[in-house]
Design a protein around this motif. Structure first.
Motif, PDB file in Angstrom:
ATOM      1  N   ASP A  87       0.833  -1.203   0.000  1.00  0.00           N
ATOM      2  CA  ASP A  87       0.000   0.000   0.000  1.00  0.00           C
ATOM      3  C   ASP A  87       0.872   1.258   0.000  1.00  0.00           C
ATOM      4  O   ASP A  87       0.541   2.266  -0.638  1.00  0.00           O
ATOM      5  CB  ASP A  87      -0.961  -0.003   1.194  1.00  0.00           C
ATOM      6  N   SER A  90       2.315   1.588  -3.531  1.00  0.00           N
ATOM      7  CA  SER A  90       1.290   2.099  -4.456  1.00  0.00           C
ATOM      8  C   SER A  90       1.137   3.613  -4.290  1.00  0.00           C
ATOM      9  O   SER A  90       1.027   4.357  -5.278  1.00  0.00           O
ATOM     10  CB  SER A  90      -0.053   1.415  -4.176  1.00  0.00           C
ATOM     11  N   LYS A  91       1.144   4.054  -3.035  1.00  0.00           N
ATOM     12  CA  LYS A  91       1.001   5.490  -2.754  1.00  0.00           C
ATOM     13  C   LYS A  91       2.175   6.278  -3.340  1.00  0.00           C
ATOM     14  O   LYS A  91       1.990   7.321  -3.983  1.00  0.00           O
ATOM     15  CB  LYS A  91       0.945   5.666  -1.228  1.00  0.00           C
ATOM     16  N   HIS A 102      -2.200   0.755  -8.171  1.00  0.00           N
ATOM     17  CA  HIS A 102      -2.628  -0.196  -7.141  1.00  0.00           C
ATOM     18  C   HIS A 102      -1.856  -1.502  -7.355  1.00  0.00           C
ATOM     19  O   HIS A 102      -2.211  -2.301  -8.229  1.00  0.00           O
ATOM     20  CB  HIS A 102      -4.134  -0.442  -7.221  1.00  0.00           C
ATOM     21  N   LYS A 104      -1.574  -4.669  -6.308  1.00  0.00           N
ATOM     22  CA  LYS A 104      -2.225  -5.693  -5.489  1.00  0.00           C
ATOM     23  C   LYS A 104      -1.814  -7.092  -5.910  1.00  0.00           C
ATOM     24  O   LYS A 104      -1.596  -7.966  -5.088  1.00  0.00           O
ATOM     25  CB  LYS A 104      -3.740  -5.542  -5.558  1.00  0.00           C
TER      26      LYS A 104
END
Length: 212
Positions: A87, A90-91, A102, A104
């Motif tokens: 996460d 991704s940021k 994203h 994932k």
């Protein structure tokens, strides 16, 4: 390893933290140019940990993370990782690319992976440059490798590259944020894994040898 850790003290860690902060300053300047807006970086703490403890800093061996790895070549060989939880990666990649990212599951966005490699290259290169400036040692990085996998698998991959000669690491916690904001804080870890003989070389070059 336990003996090596026992020889270090708060003064050694303070020196490593100072080097980390200088490296973070250099990296922040480079990232600010890349992102075209001011970025602040700092190093809240530095620790020396065992191999078993390395992955705890990123959530455990089975936690899926993004990492950039390279070998340190020259007078004090070793390895470095730049590691982020997905996460957080991704940021950061969304900020770098200007697009929503994203990370994932595979296949991962090629642009994001390329941007991650570039950020990791800038960050670890800045830390290594600061360490080389302080020690006056000849230190230079190999071509970086980037990957997303379980933390244990990625660290094992790095250690295989050095025939598992290192079983401890210097963990440099790193915090990124846009200047004067707290809503965009991103946490990552830089792992410095000196080869066994390099730890003594580094501190001797700094004028603070480990106790015999």
């Amino acid at each position: 390893m336990t003996e090596m850790i026992s020889k270090t003290n708060s003064f050694h860690l303070d020196i490593l933290k100072e080097i980390g902060n200088i490296g973070a300053g250099h990296a922040a300047t480079a990232l600010s140019k890349l992102l075209r807006h001011p970025i602040d970086m700092n190093v809240p703490n530095v620790k020396i940990v065992s191999f078993d403890e390395m992955t705890d800093f990123i959530g455990g061996e089975e936690t899926i993370i993004a990492a950039v790895f390279f070998r340190i070549e020259g007078d004090a060989p070793g390895s470095m990782f730049f590691m982020l939880e997905l996460d957080q990666a991704s940021k950061l990649m969304s900020q770098v690319t200007g697009m929503p990212i994203h990370l994932k599951e595979p296949p991962y966005d090629e642009l994001a992976m390329s941007a991650l490699q570039e950020v990791g290259n800038i960050l670890t290169g800045s830390y290594l440059s600061a360490l080389a400036d302080f020690t006056k040692l000849n230190l230079h990085p190999s071509v970086p490798a980037v990957g997303i996998d379980m933390a244990g698998a990625l660290i094992n991959y790095g250690l295989i590259q050095i025939s598992q000669v290192s079983d401890f690491a210097v963990v440099i916690n790193t915090v990124f944020m846009e200047e004067n904001t707290v809503s965009s804080v991103i946490n990552g870890q830089v792992l410095l894994l000196p080869d066994p003989e390099s730890f003594q070389t580094i501190f001797s070059a700094l004028g603070v040898p480990l106790n015999e």
